[in-house]
Design an enzyme around this catalytic site. Structure first.
Site, short mmCIF file in Angstrom:
data_model
loop_
_atom_site.label_atom_id
_atom_site.label_comp_id
_atom_site.label_asym_id
_atom_site.label_seq_id
_atom_site.Cartn_x
_atom_site.Cartn_y
_atom_site.Cartn_z
N HIS A 187 0.84 -1.20 0.00
CA HIS A 187 0.00 0.00 0.00
C HIS A 187 0.88 1.25 0.00
O HIS A 187 0.63 2.20 -0.74
CB HIS A 187 -0.86 0.07 1.27
N SER A 241 -2.71 -7.70 3.17
CA SER A 241 -3.01 -7.57 4.60
C SER A 241 -3.31 -8.95 5.20
O SER A 241 -2.95 -9.23 6.34
CB SER A 241 -4.21 -6.65 4.81
N ARG A 277 -2.15 -6.11 -8.25
CA ARG A 277 -1.15 -7.18 -8.17
C ARG A 277 -1.43 -8.22 -9.25
O ARG A 277 -2.59 -8.45 -9.59
CB ARG A 277 -1.19 -7.85 -6.78
N LYS A 316 -14.90 -8.41 3.75
CA LYS A 316 -13.87 -8.79 4.72
C LYS A 316 -14.43 -8.67 6.13
O LYS A 316 -14.42 -7.60 6.73
CB LYS A 316 -12.62 -7.92 4.53
O1 PNS Z 1 -8.29 -2.68 0.57
P1 PNS Z 1 -9.55 -3.27 -0.01
O2 PNS Z 1 -10.27 -4.10 1.05
O3 PNS Z 1 -9.33 -4.04 -1.27
O4 PNS Z 1 -10.49 -2.01 -0.38
C1 PNS Z 1 -11.78 -2.20 -0.89
C2 PNS Z 1 -12.63 -0.96 -0.63
C3 PNS Z 1 -12.67 -0.64 0.87
C4 PNS Z 1 -12.05 0.22 -1.38
C5 PNS Z 1 -14.06 -1.29 -1.16
O5 PNS Z 1 -14.59 -2.38 -0.46
C6 PNS Z 1 -14.98 -0.08 -1.04
O6 PNS Z 1 -14.98 0.77 -1.89
N1 PNS Z 1 -15.74 -0.02 0.08
C7 PNS Z 1 -16.64 1.10 0.36
C8 PNS Z 1 -18.08 0.72 0.04
C9 PNS Z 1 -18.32 0.73 -1.45
O7 PNS Z 1 -18.23 1.75 -2.12
N2 PNS Z 1 -18.63 -0.46 -1.98
C10 PNS Z 1 -18.92 -0.65 -3.38
C11 PNS Z 1 -17.76 -1.24 -4.13
S1 PNS Z 1 -18.24 -1.60 -5.78
#
Ligand code: PNS
Length: 163
Positions: free
Chosen positions: A17, A129, A91, A41
């Site tokens: 990150h 993570s 990745r 998650k």
């Molecule tokens: O580090 P990550 O877990 O890959 O990040 C994913 C994240 C937090 C960016 C994604 O889950 C997200 O955007 N969450 C906020 C809620 C949202 O907008 N969900 C719709 C995604 S299409």
């Protein structure tokens, strides 16, 4: 001023990150690292407040990077900006399908929304993570995986998990 948003769950922030944040900060005037929840998650190791605190400590080294939290949809947060640009790391192999889907859905919700990807540096391609949490659970050395500022936080959490 052109701002990029680097969103993620950062549970915890890794060297992968940090590499993406550093490279984004080299390209844009300002970077907002946005700490969010990822619905897929469950049972995060750290609370949102702990994750924000860790990310703040790690990015304090950059003058043009700030940290925010948003509990709603990324596409809604991005409405604060005229032409929001989201930058994420990609990745090899593991990320493409889910990232492509998220980028498309976000664009449906907010048509101004653009997602850009930086390919992860080879050195960090294997870091996630989840891998950090698994390795921490066995008490192994974390210095090749996460920024030094947060090693003790992860070790302390992992010790709690072993009790
Ligand atoms: O580090 P990550 O877990 O890959 O990040 C994913 C994240 C937090 C960016 C994604 O889950 C997200 O955007 N969450 C906020 C809620 C949202 O907008 N969900 C719709 C995604 S299409």
């Amino acid at each position: 001023m052109k701002t990029a948003i680097c969103p993620g769950s950062f549970d915890p922030i890794t060297l992968g990150h940090l590499n993406i944040i550093r490279r984004t900060a080299n390209i844009f005037d300002e970077v907002v690292v946005l700490v969010m929840s990822n619905a897929s998650k469950k049972n995060p190791m750290f609370t949102i407040e702990e994750r924000i605190d860790m990310v703040e400590r790690v990015v304090s080294r950059f003058d043009n990077v700030k940290v925010k939290h948003y509990g709603g949809l990324l596409a809604d947060f991005a409405k604060e900006y005229n032409w929001p640009i989201i930058v994420k790391g990609l990745r090899a192999g593991t990320d493409f399908e889910s990232e492509f889907q998220m980028a498309q859905v976000n664009k449906i919700i907010n048509p101004n929304f653009e997602t850009m990807f930086l390919t992860s540096s080879e050195k960090y391609t294997f870091i996630s993570s989840s891998v950090v949490k698994e390795i921490a659970a066995y008490g192994a050395d974390l210095k090749e995986l996460v920024p030094r500022e947060i090693i003790k936080d992860i070790e302390a959490k992992a010790r709690l998990g072993r009790k």
